[in-house]
Design a protein around this motif. Structure first.
Motif, short mmCIF file in Angstrom:
data_model
loop_
_atom_site.label_atom_id
_atom_site.label_comp_id
_atom_site.label_asym_id
_atom_site.label_seq_id
_atom_site.Cartn_x
_atom_site.Cartn_y
_atom_site.Cartn_z
N GLY A 208 4.87 -7.11 15.28
CA GLY A 208 4.65 -5.78 15.83
C GLY A 208 4.87 -4.63 14.88
N LYS A 209 4.70 -4.85 13.58
CA LYS A 209 4.85 -3.78 12.60
C LYS A 209 3.50 -3.41 12.01
CE LYS A 209 9.35 -3.55 12.89
NZ LYS A 209 10.00 -2.35 13.49
N VAL A 210 3.26 -2.09 11.90
CA VAL A 210 2.01 -1.61 11.29
C VAL A 210 1.95 -2.09 9.84
CG1 VAL A 210 0.80 0.46 10.51
CG2 VAL A 210 1.81 0.39 12.80
N ILE A 211 0.77 -2.56 9.44
CA ILE A 211 0.59 -3.09 8.09
C ILE A 211 0.18 -1.97 7.13
CG2 ILE A 211 -0.80 -4.66 6.66
CD1 ILE A 211 -1.05 -6.49 9.08
N LEU A 212 0.85 -1.92 6.00
CA LEU A 212 0.49 -0.98 4.94
C LEU A 212 -0.51 -1.64 4.00
CD1 LEU A 212 3.83 0.79 3.88
CD2 LEU A 212 1.83 1.84 4.97
N GLN A 213 -1.67 -1.04 3.88
CA GLN A 213 -2.70 -1.54 2.98
C GLN A 213 -2.38 -1.15 1.55
OE1 GLN A 213 -6.77 -0.62 4.22
NE2 GLN A 213 -7.17 0.15 2.17
N ASP A 214 -1.75 -0.01 1.41
CA ASP A 214 -1.33 0.51 0.11
C ASP A 214 -0.05 1.29 0.36
OD1 ASP A 214 -1.30 1.18 -2.57
OD2 ASP A 214 -3.40 1.80 -2.60
N LYS A 215 0.57 1.76 -0.69
CA LYS A 215 1.83 2.49 -0.51
C LYS A 215 1.66 3.75 0.32
CE LYS A 215 4.05 0.86 -4.77
NZ LYS A 215 4.67 1.24 -6.06
N GLY A 216 0.48 4.30 0.28
CA GLY A 216 0.22 5.52 1.04
C GLY A 216 -0.97 5.41 1.95
N LYS A 217 -1.21 4.21 2.50
CA LYS A 217 -2.36 4.03 3.40
C LYS A 217 -2.11 2.88 4.36
CE LYS A 217 -7.40 3.80 3.58
NZ LYS A 217 -7.43 4.94 4.49
N ILE A 218 -2.38 3.14 5.64
CA ILE A 218 -2.25 2.12 6.68
C ILE A 218 -3.51 1.26 6.72
CG2 ILE A 218 -2.18 1.81 9.19
CD1 ILE A 218 -0.37 4.21 9.37
N ALA A 219 -3.34 -0.03 6.99
CA ALA A 219 -4.49 -0.91 7.20
C ALA A 219 -5.07 -0.62 8.58
CB ALA A 219 -4.06 -2.37 7.10
N MET A 220 -6.29 -0.10 8.59
CA MET A 220 -6.94 0.30 9.84
C MET A 220 -8.16 -0.57 10.10
SD MET A 220 -5.15 3.00 10.88
CE MET A 220 -6.14 4.09 11.90
N ALA A 221 -8.53 -0.68 11.37
CA ALA A 221 -9.71 -1.45 11.75
C ALA A 221 -10.38 -0.76 12.92
CB ALA A 221 -9.31 -2.88 12.13
N PRO A 222 -11.72 -0.89 13.05
CA PRO A 222 -12.40 -0.33 14.22
C PRO A 222 -11.86 -0.98 15.50
CG PRO A 222 -13.97 -0.98 12.52
CD PRO A 222 -12.65 -1.52 12.10
N ASP A 223 -11.94 -0.25 16.60
CA ASP A 223 -11.36 -0.74 17.86
C ASP A 223 -12.32 -1.60 18.68
OD1 ASP A 223 -12.97 1.42 18.42
OD2 ASP A 223 -11.54 2.44 19.72
N GLY A 224 -13.25 -2.29 17.99
CA GLY A 224 -14.19 -3.18 18.66
C GLY A 224 -15.35 -2.42 19.28
N ASN A 225 -16.41 -3.16 19.66
CA ASN A 225 -17.56 -2.44 20.21
C ASN A 225 -17.25 -1.81 21.56
OD1 ASN A 225 -17.86 -4.68 22.00
ND2 ASN A 225 -19.28 -5.68 20.59
N GLY A 226 -16.14 -2.23 22.20
CA GLY A 226 -15.70 -1.56 23.42
C GLY A 226 -15.09 -0.20 23.16
#
Length: 502
Positions: A208-226
């Motif tokens: 349940g922890k937000v993933i850091l893609q880089d030191k100053g950027k969160i790993a984000m993903a689209p919220d699905g076609n819904g």
């Protein structure tokens, strides 16, 4: 924009203070960029999102959860290309063309993400499967819109527009815009092509922890076609539809090379039935085929994933020997604008969250970039079809798989849904159209080619531009009684030559 202290306090409240662990190491510009990104997050919903993701991943899904009170869609709510008589099909088609001619129909493309599984870094709609014409998915679809407008205009003496709404993600909006601009919108009026962006949500670890893609950027993903329903509100797309007089939407996914844009038969069937929501389906080829099934559970319409059906349920057959649960979902839908508006305003918050386990690159506690070799993160998605439950009048419409469904999902080398299978599906369809119009084919030496059974590759390569024929119509005059040399490409110029030669 929120201040650093406000963001820090909100992250601590959400149990996500680790997001700022590398803050002291960032440059001034990187801090500003990161603060903007964090301010755009719904920090009040962050704790709930992370907890739900972790709980959902642990729970998995029950193989029989949806199996206890399942029943097929009632026959009176199903139309079919295969089973309906020609009078009914013609009536539905006429109704669909009438609605199109009055500017009441638009198409909405769920453009998906980048073509990662295809091995390319650009949006999937820009992909070229290797047709003789080298057309991309976007070009094929744009030309089908142009043709359906032309057919409706000819039928009703109108000058109609089928607006094209394209939902992209943060990663694909700019390259998609640039691609359309470079190609002059493939002959469409740019004002009738409306692109908008769906929301991005954080990827989360199994605890349940937000993933850091880089030191100053969160790993984000689209919220699905819904995520469509929230995006329609965020981007005021529903208001645009209302201004244009759009009442009916044909919604589809980008990867189906055989998609029949603004299909007048499907539109006409749904309108004639007074439906607010409809789904195109294809007959499952075998009981265990891994496709979702459109059906009812506890009296409510929904798509049940194949993994949620027990084998004995999937294998049930009716007295005629056909599968009871045969309505395979192909993500090809009809919605009224009124229904879309109702879902967006009232129900989108109730949509089920689906768990996708992914390999998400991240920075470890020492700040090193790690590319995992197995799933390490959770991406939560909503599905566009999960709104069936809110419909007051739902219908399904069965179409022929070989004519309307061939998705592009995997790179060549995979067994299914590859550039090769997509290309083969389209060329086989066009070969059938040419043969039905009375054409024959010769090889390069002028020798006649023998037709093969429908389930085999055609003996000739034949591609027909959507600008010449939308769905096989009008080819008798062009190709009837003609011997064509393979490979054969029928574009607008070749069609003019054939007409002039008569």
């Amino acid at each position: 924009m929120l201040s650093f202290e406000e963001v820090k306090s909100s992250l601590e409240h959400a149990g996500q203070s680790h997001i700022l662990q590398f803050w002291p190491e960032l440059s001034g510009d990187d801090k500003s960029t990161f603060l903007v990104e964090l301010s755009q997050l719904d920090l009040h919903e962050l704790r709930e999102h992370c907890e739900l993701a972790a709980e959902s991943a642990k729970a998995g899904h029950s193989a029989t959860a949806a199996d206890q009170e399942i029943e097929p869609v009632s026959s009176e709510f199903i139309g079919s290309i295969r089973k309906s008589d020609q009078t009914a099909l013609t009536g539905w088609e006429n109704e669909g063309f009438l609605q199109i001619s009055q500017n009441r129909v638009a198409v909405l493309l769920l453009a998906g993400g980048q073509g990662t599984r295809l091995g390319v870094p650009y949006p999937k709609g820009m992909y070229n499967v290797g047709l003789p014409s080298s057309k991309t998915l976007y070009q094929i679809q744009a030309e089908r819109i142009r043709k359906i407008q032309e057919l409706a205009n000819a039928k009703h003496g109108s000058k109609c527009t089928v607006a094209w709404y394209i939902m992209t993600s943060e990663f694909t909006l700019d390259p998609t815009k640039k691609f359309f601009q470079e190609n002059k919108y493939f002959g469409l009026d740019p004002s009738d092509v409306v692109m908008f962006e769906q929301r991005m949500i954080p990827a989360v670890t199994f605890d349940g922890k937000v993933i850091l893609q880089d030191k100053g950027k969160i790993a984000m993903a689209p919220d699905g076609n819904g995520g469509l329903y929230r995006a329609l509100v965020d981007n005021k797309v529903l208001e645009d539809m209302e201004k244009r007089g759009v009442e009916y939407l044909h919604i589809y996914c980008v990867d189906n090379i055989l998609v029949k844009m603004a299909d007048p038969i499907f539109i006409g069937f749904c309108v004639s039935k007074g439906a607010d929501c409809g789904a195109k389906v294809v007959e499952k080829t075998y009981p265990a085929e891994p496709v979702g099934v459109v059906c009812k559970v506890k009296g409510v319409y929904q798509v049940v994933e194949y993994s949620e059906l027990r084998p004995e349920t999937a294998e049930q057959r009716d007295p005629g020997g056909e599968l009871v649960y045969s309505a395979g979902n192909i993500c090809n839908h009809f919605f009224t604008r009124t229904f879309l508006n109702e879902v967006a305003q009232k129900f989108q918050g109730q949509l089920k969250q689906h768990v996708a386990l992914k390999k998400v690159p991240f920075v470890d506690r020492e700040g090193n970039l790690v590319k995992p070799t197995k799933p390490n993160g959770i991406k939560m998605e909503k599905f566009v079809f999960d709104v069936f439950q809110f419909s007051r009048k739902f219908v399904a419409f069965e179409v022929l798989r070989e004519e309307e469904f061939s998705p592009l999902k995997n790179a060549d080398g995979a067994p299914l849904d590859t550039p090769t299978t997509a290309r083969r599906s389209l060329l086989a369809q066009h070969y059938r159209w040419a043969m039905a119009a009375g054409a024959s084919f010769l090889d390069a030496q002028g020798k006649a080619l023998t037709p093969r059974p429908r389930d085999e590759d055609p003996p000739a390569v034949c591609e027909i531009s959507p600008l010449v024929s939308f769905f096989g119509e009008g080819l008798e005059q062009l190709l009837g009684q003609k011997a064509l040399t393979t490979p054969f490409l029928l574009d607008e110029d070749r069609a003019k030559e054939l007409l002039q030669a008569q």
